[in-house]
Design an enzyme around this catalytic site. Sequence first.
Site, PDB file in Angstrom:
ATOM      1  N   PRO A  12       0.724  -1.171  -0.085  1.00  0.00           N
ATOM      2  CA  PRO A  12       0.149   0.156   0.053  1.00  0.00           C
ATOM      3  C   PRO A  12       0.917   1.124  -0.011  1.00  0.00           C
ATOM      4  CG  PRO A  12      -0.062  -1.177   2.052  1.00  0.00           C
ATOM      5  CD  PRO A  12       0.601  -2.131   1.121  1.00  0.00           C
ATOM      6  N   ASN A  13       0.368   2.189  -0.777  1.00  0.00           N
ATOM      7  CA  ASN A  13       0.825   3.564  -0.816  1.00  0.00           C
ATOM      8  C   ASN A  13       2.158   3.809  -1.495  1.00  0.00           C
ATOM      9  OD1 ASN A  13      -1.293   4.917   0.921  1.00  0.00           O
ATOM     10  ND2 ASN A  13      -0.213   3.800   2.506  1.00  0.00           N
ATOM     11  N   ARG A  20       5.634  12.400  -2.300  1.00  0.00           N
ATOM     12  CA  ARG A  20       5.845  12.915  -1.025  1.00  0.00           C
ATOM     13  C   ARG A  20       6.859  12.204  -0.318  1.00  0.00           C
ATOM     14  NH1 ARG A  20       0.965  12.811   2.289  1.00  0.00           N
ATOM     15  NH2 ARG A  20       2.052  14.158   3.564  1.00  0.00           N
ATOM     16  N   TYR A  25      11.883   8.430   1.476  1.00  0.00           N
ATOM     17  CA  TYR A  25      12.046   7.246   0.324  1.00  0.00           C
ATOM     18  C   TYR A  25      12.144   7.672  -0.998  1.00  0.00           C
ATOM     19  CZ  TYR A  25       8.247   5.810   3.733  1.00  0.00           C
ATOM     20  OH  TYR A  25       7.549   5.003   4.599  1.00  0.00           O
ATOM     21  N   ASN A  76       8.270  -5.495  -1.405  1.00  0.00           N
ATOM     22  CA  ASN A  76       7.966  -4.624  -0.505  1.00  0.00           C
ATOM     23  C   ASN A  76       6.572  -4.299   0.045  1.00  0.00           C
ATOM     24  OD1 ASN A  76       7.973  -2.106   0.906  1.00  0.00           O
ATOM     25  ND2 ASN A  76       9.391  -1.018  -0.417  1.00  0.00           N
ATOM     26  N   ALA A  79       3.311  -0.997   4.686  1.00  0.00           N
ATOM     27  CA  ALA A  79       2.959  -1.223   5.982  1.00  0.00           C
ATOM     28  C   ALA A  79       2.420  -2.567   6.623  1.00  0.00           C
ATOM     29  CB  ALA A  79       2.178   0.201   6.365  1.00  0.00           C
ATOM     30  N   GLU A 100      12.802  -9.728   0.855  1.00  0.00           N
ATOM     31  CA  GLU A 100      11.878  -8.344   1.332  1.00  0.00           C
ATOM     32  C   GLU A 100      12.628  -7.306   1.133  1.00  0.00           C
ATOM     33  OE1 GLU A 100      11.653  -8.722   5.581  1.00  0.00           O
ATOM     34  OE2 GLU A 100      10.324  -7.296   5.724  1.00  0.00           O
ATOM     35  N   HIS A 102      12.875  -2.964   1.428  1.00  0.00           N
ATOM     36  CA  HIS A 102      12.408  -1.762   2.129  1.00  0.00           C
ATOM     37  C   HIS A 102      13.331  -0.777   1.600  1.00  0.00           C
ATOM     38  CE1 HIS A 102       9.569  -3.722   4.461  1.00  0.00           C
ATOM     39  NE2 HIS A 102      10.276  -4.385   4.834  1.00  0.00           N
ATOM     40  N   ARG A 109      13.554   3.628  12.371  1.00  0.00           N
ATOM     41  CA  ARG A 109      12.405   4.542  12.586  1.00  0.00           C
ATOM     42  C   ARG A 109      11.421   4.324  13.778  1.00  0.00           C
ATOM     43  NH1 ARG A 109       9.675   4.506   6.647  1.00  0.00           N
ATOM     44  NH2 ARG A 109       8.514   6.385   7.683  1.00  0.00           N
TER      45      ARG A 109
HETATM   46  O1  CA2 Z   1      10.611   1.844   3.602  1.00  0.00           O
HETATM   47  C1  CA2 Z   1       9.925   1.087   2.846  1.00  0.00           C
HETATM   48  O2  CA2 Z   1      10.235   0.703   1.651  1.00  0.00           O
HETATM   49  C2  CA2 Z   1       8.536   0.757   3.744  1.00  0.00           C
HETATM   50  O3  CA2 Z   1       8.153  -0.453   3.074  1.00  0.00           O
HETATM   51  C3  CA2 Z   1       7.584   1.840   3.038  1.00  0.00           C
HETATM   52  C4  CA2 Z   1       6.323   1.865   3.705  1.00  0.00           C
HETATM   53  C5  CA2 Z   1       6.327   1.908   5.128  1.00  0.00           C
HETATM   54  O4  CA2 Z   1       5.044   1.736   5.868  1.00  0.00           O
HETATM   55  C6  CA2 Z   1       7.282   0.892   5.712  1.00  0.00           C
HETATM   56  O5  CA2 Z   1       7.313   0.802   7.090  1.00  0.00           O
HETATM   57  C7  CA2 Z   1       8.689   0.947   5.101  1.00  0.00           C
HETATM   58  C8  CA2 Z   1       5.339   3.096   3.238  1.00  0.00           C
HETATM   59  C9  CA2 Z   1       5.082   3.340   1.810  1.00  0.00           C
HETATM   60  C10 CA2 Z   1       4.492   4.533   1.641  1.00  0.00           C
HETATM   61  O6  CA2 Z   1       5.019   5.220   0.607  1.00  0.00           O
HETATM   62  C11 CA2 Z   1       4.551   6.701   0.486  1.00  0.00           C
HETATM   63  C12 CA2 Z   1       5.222   7.218  -0.623  1.00  0.00           C
HETATM   64  C13 CA2 Z   1       5.087   8.629  -0.628  1.00  0.00           C
HETATM   65  C14 CA2 Z   1       4.088   9.307  -0.065  1.00  0.00           C
HETATM   66  C15 CA2 Z   1       3.483   8.654   1.088  1.00  0.00           C
HETATM   67  C16 CA2 Z   1       3.629   7.311   1.144  1.00  0.00           C
END
Ligand code: CA2
Length: 147
Positions: A12-13, A20, A25, A76, A79, A100, A102, A109
């Site tokens: 997700p996301n 953002r 990221y 990946n 969340a 896996e 990230h 974090r």
């Molecule tokens: O670091 C990673 O790749 C994560 O899997 C990214 C997830 C986070 O919940 C994990 O803890 C670590 C979140 C991805 C959300 O990505 C966004 C990108 C732009 C704007 C909002 C969210």
Amino acid sequence: MTNQTLLVLSGPNLNLLGERQPDVYGNETLADHLAVVEAAAADHGLEVEHLQSNHEGELVEAIHSARGRCAAIVINPGAFTHYAWAIHDALAAFDGPVVEVHLSNPASREPWRHTSVVAPVASGSIAGFGADGYRLAVQAAVALLGR
Ligand code: CA2
């Protein structure tokens, strides 16, 4: 004939990457990461199938459909990493390597990101290397496949 497909799953996301939180990221979009994955996989004769989903069940079904058909999975889980036991169980039923990945380092974090329910059923995890993580994940899968 061995399986030639690498399944790449994005949780997700991750469709919002590049829009953002570039400080966390990076500036790359998901399409940018996929281009890296496809080039790295092609070097080893692997085709890439990709699914990004904001829905846990869709990711579970993609993992089921990979059984006996795909050589390895790079995931990946976003969340879902931290609580999606259905993804854990589905990956446990997949026979090949699971990597896996990230972009950020969840261990550095918030405390709720420190647990991964995917890690125990992954062959290994790559975290905190930003965009390089996807290339490293393909290399890890390729090495585990002995290609
Ligand atoms: O670091 C990673 O790749 C994560 O899997 C990214 C997830 C986070 O919940 C994990 O803890 C670590 C979140 C991805 C959300 O990505 C966004 C990108 C732009 C704007 C909002 C969210």
